[in-house]
Design a protein around this motif. Structure first.
Motif, mmCIF file in Angstrom:
data_model
loop_
_atom_site.group_PDB
_atom_site.id
_atom_site.type_symbol
_atom_site.label_atom_id
_atom_site.label_comp_id
_atom_site.label_asym_id
_atom_site.label_seq_id
_atom_site.Cartn_x
_atom_site.Cartn_y
_atom_site.Cartn_z
ATOM 1 N N PRO A 302 10.748 8.368 -10.846
ATOM 2 C CA PRO A 302 10.619 9.509 -9.939
ATOM 3 C C PRO A 302 10.388 9.049 -8.494
ATOM 4 N N MET A 303 10.754 9.894 -7.562
ATOM 5 C CA MET A 303 10.719 9.512 -6.146
ATOM 6 C C MET A 303 9.324 9.090 -5.680
ATOM 7 N N LYS A 304 8.291 9.875 -5.999
ATOM 8 C CA LYS A 304 6.934 9.535 -5.555
ATOM 9 C C LYS A 304 6.503 8.194 -6.127
ATOM 10 N N PHE A 305 6.809 7.961 -7.393
ATOM 11 C CA PHE A 305 6.498 6.695 -8.038
ATOM 12 C C PHE A 305 7.169 5.544 -7.295
ATOM 13 N N MET A 306 8.438 5.717 -6.973
ATOM 14 C CA MET A 306 9.157 4.649 -6.285
ATOM 15 C C MET A 306 8.609 4.401 -4.890
ATOM 16 N N ASP A 307 8.295 5.453 -4.189
ATOM 17 C CA ASP A 307 7.731 5.294 -2.846
ATOM 18 C C ASP A 307 6.425 4.504 -2.902
ATOM 19 N N ASP A 308 5.565 4.848 -3.856
ATOM 20 C CA ASP A 308 4.287 4.142 -3.991
ATOM 21 C C ASP A 308 4.499 2.678 -4.335
ATOM 22 N N MET A 309 5.430 2.412 -5.246
ATOM 23 C CA MET A 309 5.683 1.030 -5.661
ATOM 24 C C MET A 309 6.315 0.214 -4.536
ATOM 25 N N ARG A 310 7.239 0.828 -3.805
ATOM 26 C CA ARG A 310 7.848 0.122 -2.672
ATOM 27 C C ARG A 310 6.773 -0.285 -1.660
ATOM 28 N N THR A 311 5.889 0.640 -1.327
ATOM 29 C CA THR A 311 4.821 0.346 -0.385
ATOM 30 C C THR A 311 3.927 -0.779 -0.904
ATOM 31 N N ALA A 312 3.601 -0.721 -2.203
ATOM 32 C CA ALA A 312 2.731 -1.745 -2.794
ATOM 33 C C ALA A 312 3.379 -3.124 -2.738
ATOM 34 N N PHE A 313 4.672 -3.208 -2.981
ATOM 35 C CA PHE A 313 5.339 -4.520 -2.960
ATOM 36 C C PHE A 313 5.483 -5.051 -1.543
ATOM 37 N N VAL A 314 5.730 -4.162 -0.582
ATOM 38 C CA VAL A 314 5.774 -4.604 0.812
ATOM 39 C C VAL A 314 4.412 -5.148 1.224
ATOM 40 N N GLU A 315 3.348 -4.436 0.839
ATOM 41 C CA GLU A 315 1.996 -4.905 1.154
ATOM 42 C C GLU A 315 1.675 -6.219 0.458
ATOM 43 N N ALA A 316 2.316 -6.466 -0.676
ATOM 44 C CA ALA A 316 2.090 -7.714 -1.408
ATOM 45 C C ALA A 316 2.929 -8.864 -0.871
ATOM 46 N N GLY A 317 3.758 -8.592 0.144
ATOM 47 C CA GLY A 317 4.487 -9.666 0.803
ATOM 48 C C GLY A 317 5.957 -9.772 0.468
ATOM 49 N N VAL A 318 6.506 -8.811 -0.257
ATOM 50 C CA VAL A 318 7.938 -8.833 -0.567
ATOM 51 C C VAL A 318 8.702 -8.163 0.573
ATOM 52 N N PRO A 319 9.701 -8.822 1.163
ATOM 53 C CA PRO A 319 10.469 -8.198 2.237
ATOM 54 C C PRO A 319 11.140 -6.908 1.764
ATOM 55 N N ALA A 320 11.186 -5.903 2.622
ATOM 56 C CA ALA A 320 11.744 -4.603 2.247
ATOM 57 C C ALA A 320 13.178 -4.713 1.763
ATOM 58 N N GLU A 321 13.945 -5.643 2.350
ATOM 59 C CA GLU A 321 15.349 -5.765 1.960
ATOM 60 C C GLU A 321 15.525 -6.364 0.557
ATOM 61 N N LYS A 322 14.450 -6.886 -0.014
ATOM 62 C CA LYS A 322 14.508 -7.436 -1.380
ATOM 63 C C LYS A 322 14.077 -6.410 -2.421
ATOM 64 N N ILE A 323 13.774 -5.191 -1.971
ATOM 65 C CA ILE A 323 13.319 -4.140 -2.888
ATOM 66 C C ILE A 323 14.453 -3.140 -3.077
ATOM 67 N N HIS A 324 14.889 -2.980 -4.311
ATOM 68 C CA HIS A 324 16.033 -2.129 -4.631
ATOM 69 C C HIS A 324 15.545 -0.963 -5.483
ATOM 70 N N THR A 325 15.956 0.255 -5.119
ATOM 71 C CA THR A 325 15.448 1.426 -5.814
ATOM 72 C C THR A 325 16.568 2.343 -6.279
ATOM 73 N N GLU A 326 16.284 3.062 -7.352
ATOM 74 C CA GLU A 326 17.179 4.108 -7.835
ATOM 75 C C GLU A 326 16.307 5.226 -8.379
ATOM 76 N N ALA A 327 16.491 6.419 -7.828
ATOM 77 C CA ALA A 327 15.602 7.533 -8.157
ATOM 78 C C ALA A 327 16.162 8.360 -9.292
ATOM 79 N N PHE A 328 15.306 8.679 -10.242
ATOM 80 C CA PHE A 328 15.622 9.632 -11.301
ATOM 81 C C PHE A 328 14.745 10.843 -11.083
ATOM 82 N N GLY A 329 15.354 12.005 -11.042
ATOM 83 C CA GLY A 329 14.603 13.248 -10.906
ATOM 84 C C GLY A 329 15.132 14.248 -11.889
ATOM 85 N N THR A 330 14.607 15.435 -11.849
ATOM 86 C CA THR A 330 15.028 16.472 -12.775
ATOM 87 C C THR A 330 15.580 17.646 -11.992
#
Length: 334
Positions: A302-330
């Motif tokens: 879900p979108m909120k889940f992905m947003d939270d995880m993306r932020t957490a990985f950026v804060e953990a030092g992973v460059p944003a361009e190395k984070i790939h996302t695909e949203a599933f919603g209803t």
């Protein structure tokens, strides 16, 4: 790449193999008594879907009539081609997730695809008297050129949101031996080849494309470092759990964590290792997994889940361009 989904409604295109376009089909008719309406609706749906993707369906048909190898088809044209497939296996994964194994009805091969990509399926829905397409990720690695598998979560009605028409239709009607129109695989969310670390983060049914990635790594590059994070409400809502555990067991360098957010509903004898009960992964949890800057991170859910995880990985030092996302919603017709 960020894609929005109905149950999974993907909106990108990429190159497909010409095998899958060797036969095309205008629609799948679920209601024999409505065959004339269905045929017309299929043409309308094909044209409308084509317009949505910037594709002239008359041009597509002209190309099909003019060439046998489809070499002049653009990726967008290829996206529109459908081929009939038979459901040869049906597995009830959880109370609301079913996997369907789809085999070309003409006896041919499926095209090569990349782990993480999706297909479009198309069926006549009597409720709306219209042929509807929906997109679902392929939930197996591209190791078998005889079949494809999709795993579909049934979208039940809740609150003001009605039940998903397509997911409920597939659960109720796509039995073993039934046929359905299926497109060639496509999509820009897929596993990058290499030996660098990979992090897979799945929220609920978001495991489907990530399992295809996990299985590919386990079978082809089992020495590659993998971190697997799976999040669900409870163990009854943990799709493909046994297969995930089996493939994780083949990896030489694995970190894994399962988060079941509704602890009171969990059967704590389910046998899942690395289980955290009653919580979602926090930024601190992600940092504790120590993702490296060269990791490729794939997040699906879900979108909120992905947003939270993306932020957490950026804060953990992973460059944003190395984070790939695909949203599933209803959506109301998933």
């Amino acid at each position: 790449t960020m894609l929005m989904a109905d149950e999974e409604l993907h909106e990108t295109d990429s190159n497909n193999q010409k095998d899958w376009q060797s036969e095309t089909s205008s629609s799948t008719v679920a209601d024999e008594t409505a065959s004339k309406d269905t045929e017309q609706n299929a043409e309308n749906a094909s044209a409308e879907e084509g317009a949505a993707y910037g594709v002239n369906m008359e041009q597509v048909q002209a190309v099909l009539n003019a060439t046998a190898d489809k070499a002049t088809l653009t990726p967008q044209m290829q996206r529109m081609m459908n081929r009939q497939a038979e459901n040869t296996k049906r597995v009830e994964e959880t109370p609301n997730v079913v996997s369907f194994t789809l085999t070309p009805a003409d006896g041919g091969k499926v095209p090569a695809y990349k782990p993480g990509q999706f297909v479009s399926v198309r069926a006549y829905l009597p409720e709306v008297k219209f042929v509807q397409p929906r997109q679902y990720s392929l939930s197996r690695a591209p190791l078998n050129n005889n079949e494809l598998r999709i795993s579909v979560k049934r979208a039940d009605a809740h609150g003001d949101i009605p039940a998903g028409l397509m997911s409920n239709h597939l659960h109720a009607n796509l039995k073993v031996g039934s046929t359905i129109d299926v497109s060639a695989p496509t999509g820009e969310f897929f596993l990058a080849e290499g030996t660098n670390p990979v992090v897979l983060v799945a929220g609920g049914i978001g495991i489907t494309p990530l399992f295809a990635m996990l299985e590919t790594i386990a079978e082809k590059t089992p020495q590659r470092p993998v971190t697997m994070v799976q999040v669900a409400h409870d163990n009854a809502d943990l799709p493909l759990a046994a297969e995930v555990r089996a493939e994780c067991g083949k990896l030489a360098n694995l970190k894994a964590a399962v988060y079941l957010t509704r602890a009171q509903a969990c059967d704590k004898t389910c046998g899942c290792p690395f289980v955290n009960y009653g919580k979602r992964p926090s930024a601190a949890d992600i940092k504790a997994l120590a993702p490296t800057a060269d990791s490729d991170v794939y997040i699906c859910g879900p979108m909120k889940f992905m947003d939270d995880m993306r932020t957490a990985f950026v804060e953990a030092g992973v460059p944003a361009e190395k984070i790939h996302t695909e949203a599933f919603g209803t959506g109301n017709q998933s």
